[in-house]
Design an enzyme around this catalytic site. Sequence first.
Site, PDB file in Angstrom:
ATOM      1  CB  CYS A  46       8.729  40.578  19.326  1.00 38.11           C
ATOM      2  SG  CYS A  46       8.009  41.081  20.909  1.00 38.11           S
ATOM      3  CG  ASP A  48       3.393  39.212  21.053  1.00 38.24           C
ATOM      4  OD1 ASP A  48       2.617  38.254  20.885  1.00 38.24           O
ATOM      5  OD2 ASP A  48       3.003  40.359  21.344  1.00 38.24           O
ATOM      6  NE  ARG A  50       0.007  39.192  20.298  1.00 34.77           N
ATOM      7  CZ  ARG A  50      -0.316  40.474  20.504  1.00 34.77           C
ATOM      8  NH1 ARG A  50      -1.555  40.878  20.316  1.00 34.77           N
ATOM      9  NH2 ARG A  50       0.599  41.338  20.886  1.00 34.77           N
ATOM     10  CG  HIS A 102       4.937  42.008  16.727  1.00 34.78           C
ATOM     11  ND1 HIS A 102       3.772  42.010  17.460  1.00 34.78           N
ATOM     12  CD2 HIS A 102       5.940  42.026  17.649  1.00 34.78           C
ATOM     13  CE1 HIS A 102       4.056  42.015  18.756  1.00 34.78           C
ATOM     14  NE2 HIS A 102       5.367  42.025  18.895  1.00 34.78           N
ATOM     15  CB  CYS A 105       5.047  45.356  19.434  1.00 31.42           C
ATOM     16  SG  CYS A 105       6.445  44.825  20.454  1.00 31.42           S
TER      17      CYS A 105
HETATM   18 ZN    ZN Z   1       6.388  42.586  20.512  1.00 33.51          ZN
END
Ligand code: ZN
Length: 236
Positions: A46, A48, A50, A102, A105
């Site tokens: 992803c 993201d 993080r 994850h 999300c």
């Molecule tokens: Zn995500």
Amino acid sequence: MTTEQNHFAYALSSNDAWAGYKSNQNPNFFSKLAAGQAPKILWLGCSDSRCPETTILGLQPGDVFVHRNIANIISPTDINTAAVIEYSVAVLKVKHVVLCGHTCCGGAAAALGDGRVGGVLDTWLTPLKAIRNIHREELESIQEEKDRAIRIAELNVQYGVKVLMANITIQEAIKERGLELHGCIFDLTTGRLKDLGCGTSKAIAGSESQLGDLVRVQDAQLVIGDSSAKMTIAAV
Ligand SMILES: [Zn+2]
């Protein structure tokens, strides 16, 4: 750093400190990087912020070939994902393909809702919405919203692994040289990876993040200050 500071200026100073730190650890680090790449892992994850794959794996530049998109959706017709797979599997000959979702999300949470996200995002999240519809009963039986988001993230990885298993480049590499495919979830609350065991091999028992040992620190440290980052070298 404080909100008034320029984030990009900070990032540049951090980069400078990092480059100095890496050179100090290993004077040949960057010349070796520049000589070429031979990553062993293709990471599909992803976007993201993080979930930075190289960081969370405790690995280094040159170790992981990467494609990330919102909610780590694997669509067979996405030429971007397909090109990354073809180059890394057929040319670089990675040994492992890791599809990783994850917890927490935002894409998974959006797919669970009935509202429109807006713009192209609703179109992008359509495969995840389809998974939600197929598993509606199971998902609705989960009380906690965060647990529902984790479950749909797991289902998304399982579906994605199936799409990857149907990819011709991946099929040939599995047959010809034993390429391994893994489906994982990264738990943001613990920093650990969980192998879902839905790829070519069963989950590695008790395998939550065995990679910490790969991070080795020598006699230098990276000091992250309020306004800049710098490297300090311990007295010998
Ligand atoms: Zn995500």
